[in-house]
Motif scaffolding. Structure first.
Motif, PDB file in Angstrom:
ATOM      1  N   VAL A 155      33.882  26.971  43.478  1.00  0.00           N
ATOM      2  CA  VAL A 155      34.365  26.209  42.326  1.00  0.00           C
ATOM      3  C   VAL A 155      35.602  25.434  42.764  1.00  0.00           C
ATOM      4  O   VAL A 155      36.320  25.827  43.685  1.00  0.00           O
ATOM      5  CB  VAL A 155      34.668  27.117  41.113  1.00  0.00           C
ATOM      6  N   THR A 173      34.065  31.989  43.150  1.00  0.00           N
ATOM      7  CA  THR A 173      34.633  31.615  41.841  1.00  0.00           C
ATOM      8  C   THR A 173      36.110  31.960  41.708  1.00  0.00           C
ATOM      9  O   THR A 173      36.715  31.627  40.692  1.00  0.00           O
ATOM     10  CB  THR A 173      33.851  32.307  40.716  1.00  0.00           C
ATOM     11  N   SER A 174      36.677  32.618  42.707  1.00  0.00           N
ATOM     12  CA  SER A 174      38.096  32.982  42.616  1.00  0.00           C
ATOM     13  C   SER A 174      38.768  32.777  43.970  1.00  0.00           C
ATOM     14  O   SER A 174      38.101  32.756  45.000  1.00  0.00           O
ATOM     15  CB  SER A 174      38.248  34.421  42.137  1.00  0.00           C
TER      16      SER A 174
END
Length: 194
Positions: free
Chosen positions: A153, A118-119
């Motif tokens: 993501v 996610t990062s």
């Protein structure tokens, strides 16, 4: 390595050009958290500590994996610039915030990325990594399996999988070789290698 071994470093792992790793039973290199009890039972549910940045694995060296053995590189992002020889065995490159591996000793291995990255991920020089999994080197698993599996993501990477190198998994001794490239439901998988 003799026997099955796990190496975990949340900050990252680098195998330099001069590195040669001979694996006889199985090896897991990861930047995610791991339970020793699960690992030695043949299953690993790996997860990133949410208070830590995702880690990066870079292979520039050579791994030689014996038949019916495995090498699994599991992190926030994985890049292979070296050589992985796994004839009759398994080579797994996987990226995610939570990954489940099953290598229960039957000669088969499965991987499921349960939570996406996610990062952004940064290398050891502080540069943003563009691909969750990148293969610019050579992975050979005749009569075995090569699995590249990642989920991320959209904002974290340019590509979930970017394969510009060589992957081979030919059949030998009546054993078919298999190649799996799994970028999840939404990931971009770029294949321009062979």
């Amino acid at each position: 390595l003799f026997g099955t071994a796990a190496f975990s470093n949340t900050l990252g792992i680098v195998a330099r050009e001069s590195f040669i790793g001979n694996i006889t039973a199985g090896a897991l290199l990861t930047t995610l958290g791991i339970s020793e009890a699960q690992f030695f039972a043949g299953m690993a549910e790996l997860a990133r500590d949410p208070s830590r940045d995702p880690g990066f694995i870079l292979n520039k060296g050579t791994f030689n994996v014996a038949p019916d053995s495995f090498l699994a590189l599991v992190a926030g992002a994985v890049r292979n610039e070296g050589n992985i020889n796994a004839n009759g065995g398994a080579a797994v490159l996987s990226a995610g915030d939570q990954v489940k591996l099953d290598f229960s000793g039957d000669g088969l291995i499965s991987v499921a990325v349960e939570k996406p990255i996610t990062s952004p991920v940064y290398d050891s020089h502080g540069n943003k990594v563009n691909d969750a999994i990148a293969n610019t080197g050579k992975i050979k698993a005749d009569g075995g399996v090569v699995i590249l599996s990642a989920k991320a993501v959209e904002e974290a990477f340019d590509n979930v999988i970017n394969h510009t190198g060589i992957i081979e998994a030919n059949s030998i001794s009546n054993k078919n070789g298999h190649i799996v490239l799994d970028g999840g439901d939404d990931g971009i998988v770029n294949v321009s290698g062979t």
